[in-house]
Design a protein around this motif. Structure first.
Motif, PDB file in Angstrom:
ATOM      1  N   ARG A  72      30.160  58.219  43.489  1.00 15.53           N
ATOM      2  CA  ARG A  72      29.958  56.801  43.800  1.00 15.53           C
ATOM      3  C   ARG A  72      30.602  55.989  42.681  1.00 15.53           C
ATOM      4  N   ILE A  73      31.560  55.199  43.026  1.00 10.90           N
ATOM      5  CA  ILE A  73      32.303  54.452  42.010  1.00 10.90           C
ATOM      6  C   ILE A  73      32.488  53.018  42.481  1.00 10.90           C
ATOM      7  N   GLY A  74      32.236  52.093  41.589  1.00  9.21           N
ATOM      8  CA  GLY A  74      32.324  50.686  41.975  1.00  9.21           C
ATOM      9  C   GLY A  74      32.582  49.822  40.761  1.00  9.21           C
ATOM     10  N   LEU A  75      32.663  48.525  40.991  1.00  8.28           N
ATOM     11  CA  LEU A  75      32.907  47.598  39.891  1.00  8.28           C
ATOM     12  C   LEU A  75      31.575  46.994  39.465  1.00  8.28           C
ATOM     13  N   GLU A  76      31.547  46.507  38.221  1.00  8.50           N
ATOM     14  CA  GLU A  76      30.316  45.866  37.751  1.00  8.50           C
ATOM     15  C   GLU A  76      30.062  44.590  38.564  1.00  8.50           C
ATOM     16  N   ASP A  77      28.793  44.219  38.632  1.00  9.56           N
ATOM     17  CA  ASP A  77      28.408  43.064  39.430  1.00  9.56           C
ATOM     18  C   ASP A  77      28.589  41.802  38.588  1.00  9.56           C
ATOM     19  N   ALA A  78      29.781  41.227  38.633  1.00 12.94           N
ATOM     20  CA  ALA A  78      30.066  40.016  37.851  1.00 12.94           C
ATOM     21  C   ALA A  78      31.124  39.211  38.598  1.00 12.94           C
ATOM     22  N   ASP A  79      31.224  37.917  38.229  1.00  8.89           N
ATOM     23  CA  ASP A  79      32.223  37.072  38.892  1.00  8.89           C
ATOM     24  C   ASP A  79      33.626  37.615  38.616  1.00  8.89           C
TER      25      ASP A  79
END
Lengths: 480, 248
Positions: A72-79
């Motif tokens: 599971r790979i994703g981006l950090e939750d930020a603008d």
């Protein structure tokens, strides 16, 4: 030299720069005009404006190229995300350990031309802090489980707080994560809201933090269109159950369950209606969801026959391993029954009727408790309440609105001798010492009261207060 | 017919056997103490039996029935099982519950829009084996609804506490015991109540005890100096049994 710039009110500043630029002396946050002066005649200087959407896309593409290291790979939750988050649980053995995994990942990034800052830890929050403030280029960091104290000397920015919060903390002389961890949770909540507490909990792993995968998730949606409208409840129920069976047919083989079911239907008069089913825990049990759907359907009022149905599972998560039941036995069965009960209650009575109380460190009694719906996940604001109260210091019943009462006091500004409320007279036999509650002057909502626990001649215990601003008396609660 | 002497070992044996038969009829059920001997003495099984309902009647404002039942409920709630509080008045103060020793993470508060909803929720919660105690304040309760609640509690071995107004005293009850609570004037800094058995299965009626709440610890204790002391309660119990036996 490559400079990526950002235009702000004060001018154009360097937001990112590459290694040659850094070697020349360019620093992030420097005005572009100043950065240009570091360029030498033989350097090829490229100055480009930062383009957040393209950055995000590039980061996502990079994340997808790293998929072999994580399930599971994703981006950090930020603008403006700058970090890639990877769940490497259970992956390390394939690379002969976490250190080797980190080194392999670092090599892969170098081959792509990137300087990675890599950290592996037991929580996303800890890994983020370590990656930003402990790791260096070609120096990945692995923080073993239970060794989070290594993060204590790191700056407060490591908690992923917004800039204003960091500034406030610095103004208070708080520089490191360790210092934040020593602060009282109640005062942190009061001063900074839930942000700091949430980040601390995420760092310690006391609050779950999910990684939203970059790869688009499959949609679990089924629908049915009818040639002729139906309005009979039994027919509609049959169709709902048919759709539900189809939907669960998509989830069950993958051992997935849903926590949020969105049901929508189109009426003959071309209007659409919908309802949501929120569950306390992910499930794929057909009979249980059927029961809950039935409750929802009972409450529906339709203006014309229905010609189309659709059902979508929105919050889809893997179900817990079934093998656990073998060992947990009865307790697990109890937990399951309890969750099913809460789902049934929430469905029938409404989410706002089935509540979990959380205490807040607010001295004003009407604001000391927050009631949240049981289906709310991860919004716990519960704090350990300070043990400064004794058991009967607060009444078991608190009226939603204090009741204005007339009082005859034995001495001016003293405790009441007689209370009069809507024609009822309470002769007071005994009153406790006053407890002053003063709160909210800094928020413009001033609460200044003297509370008394009074006992009537008949033995009833009431909780009354005198509002100090206008010396009016109110009955606020009782030991019912 | 010769009168039985209550103090004879034979009579004591008969009472003991009666208790055993009753317990056998009900099956092996656990009994939970309220933590207060004087209050336990008013209850048919010398405590609250699992799978039973207890009715608490209070009269008017601040009668104390709710507070007393909550404190007793916390003690009798079986360990490891959840608590469901059905607050029809929407006025229960969770901070006070916490101060009385409730673990807020293990309880759920239900605030129904009507008494009908409250009844439905109560029955559902009583049917759930994961729930140890269901506490509800309710005014109107028909005999049928009451019986349904009792069966639900019996099926799941849960405990139900129903807090009602004293007006309900004339209505039929399916509770194992119906206790009438009246506040008593201030006594040594504690909240004091007179608890009277208004109806009971297996215990003589009109037993009374003065129960107090320790204002510091939130625990219950009996007033040993009152006229309804525990020893007197025991004497009354024996005397009533005697009268019944004599009449038989």
């Amino acid at each position: 030299m490559l400079l990526l710039t950002e235009t702000m009110r004060q001018g154009e500043f360097v937001r990112y720069c590459n290694r040659p630029a850094r070697k020349r002396g360019v620093r992030i946050g420097m005005p572009v005009s100043e950065a240009r002066t570091f360029s030498r005649s033989r350097d090829r200087l490229i100055v480009e404006a930062v383009q957040p959407p393209q950055d995000r896309q590039a980061l996502e593409e990079l994340a997808l190229r790293c998929e072999r290291f994580s399930f599971r790979i994703g981006l950090e939750d930020a603008d403006r995300p700058e970090s890639i988050l990877m769940d490497v649980t259970g992956v390390a053995p394939f690379f002969a350990g976490e250190q080797s995994l980190a080194a392999e990942l670092d090599r892969a990034l170098s081959n792509e031309g990137y300087d990675g800052r890599i950290a592996i830890s037991e929580t996303v929050g800890a890994a983020w802090a370590a990656a930003h403030f402990l790791a260096g280029p070609q120096q990945p960091i692995v923080i073993p489980a239970g060794k989070l104290q290594r993060l204590k000397p790191l700056p407060v920015m490591g908690l992923r707080l917004n800039e204003s919060t960091v500034t406030k903390l610095k103004r208070l002389g708080i520089q490191s994560i360790g210092q934040v961890l020593t602060l009282n949770r109640a005062s942190l909540l009061q001063r900074f809201g839930t942000e700091v507490l949430a980040r601390i909990d995420q760092l310690k792993g006391e609050r779950p933090e999910a990684i939203s995968p970059c790869r688009p998730l499959p949609r679990y949606r089924v629908e049915k269109t009818l040639e002729e409208g139906v309005s009979h409840p039994d027919a509609m129920e049959h169709l709902w159950f048919q759709l539900l069976r189809q939907l669960l047919g998509l989830l069950c083989p993958q051992r997935l369950g849903t926590r949020h079911l969105q049901c929508r239907f189109v009426l003959e008069d071309r209007t659409a209606k919908s309802f949501s089913l929120r569950l306390c825990e992910a499930t794929n049990e057909f009979r249980h969801i059927c029961d809950l759907l039935r409750f929802q359907q009972e409450r529906l009022r339709l203006s014309s026959p229905v010609v189309g149905f659709s059902m979508e599972a929105l919050d889809v998560t893997p179900l817990e391993a079934a093998q656990q039941e073998l060992f947990d036995g009865g307790m697990r069965d109890h937990a399951r029954q309890y969750v099913m009960l809460l789902n049934r209650l929430s469905s029938r009575l409404g989410e706002n009727a089935v509540l979990v109380p959380c205490l807040l460190p607010n001295p004003a009694p009407e604001r000391a408790v927050q009631l949240r719906a049981v289906s709310d996940r991860g919004t716990s604001a519960a704090t350990a309440f300070s043990a400064r109260f004794y058991s009967l210091d607060r009444p078991t019943v608190l009226f939603p609105q204090p009741r204005p009462v007339d009082v005859i006091a034995v001495v001016p500004d003293g405790p009441p001798g007689v209370l009069l409320w809507q024609g009822t007279r309470f002769n007071i036999a005994h009153a406790s010492e006053p407890e002053r509650i003063e709160y909210g002057w800094w928020q413009g909502e001033y609460v200044c009261r003297d509370y008394y626990r009074v006992e009537t001649a008949a033995g009833q215990w009431l909780w009354v207060f005198r509002r100090l601003q206008d010396a009016r008396w109110f009955w606020h609660g009782e030991f019912f | 017919m010769e009168k039985l002497n209550l103090r004879t070992p034979q009579k004591r044996k008969i009472i003991e056997l009666q208790g055993q038969i009753r317990a056998w009829e009900r099956g092996s059920t656990a009994v939970f103490t309220t933590g207060c001997d004087a209050l336990d003495a008013l209850l048919p099984s010398h405590g609250v039996r699992e799978g039973s309902l207890v009715e608490w009647l209070g009269n008017g404002d601040a009668s104390g029935a709710g507070t007393l039942s909550l404190i007793a409920g916390r003690r009798v709630s079986p360990e490891g099982r959840r608590l469901v509080l059905i607050d029809t008045r929407h006025e229960l103060f969770a901070l006070s519950l916490s101060l009385l020793g409730f673990d807020l993470s293990r309880l759920v508060l239900i605030r129904p829009a009507s008494e009908r909803q409250a009844l439905w929720a109560c029955e559902e919660a009583l049917r759930c084996e994961a729930v140890g105690l269901v506490w509800m304040s309710i005014e109107r309760l028909t005999g049928t609804s009451f019986r349904r609640l009792q069966l639900a509690a019996e099926n799941s071995s849960g405990i139900g506490f129903l807090v009602r107004s004293a007006k309900a005293a004339c209505q039929p009850s399916w509770a194992e015991v119906r206790l009438k609570v009246q506040p008593r004037p201030f006594l040594r800094g504690s909240l004091c109540f007179q608890v009277e058995v208004a109806a009971s299965h297996g215990k003589p009626h009109h037993l009374k005890a003065n129960i107090m709440i320790d204002s510091l610890k939130g625990t219950l204790y009996g007033d040993t100096h009152s006229e309804n002391s525990l020893s007197l309660v025991s004497r009354l119990a024996v005397a009533t049994t005697h009268r019944r036996s004599a009449g038989a």
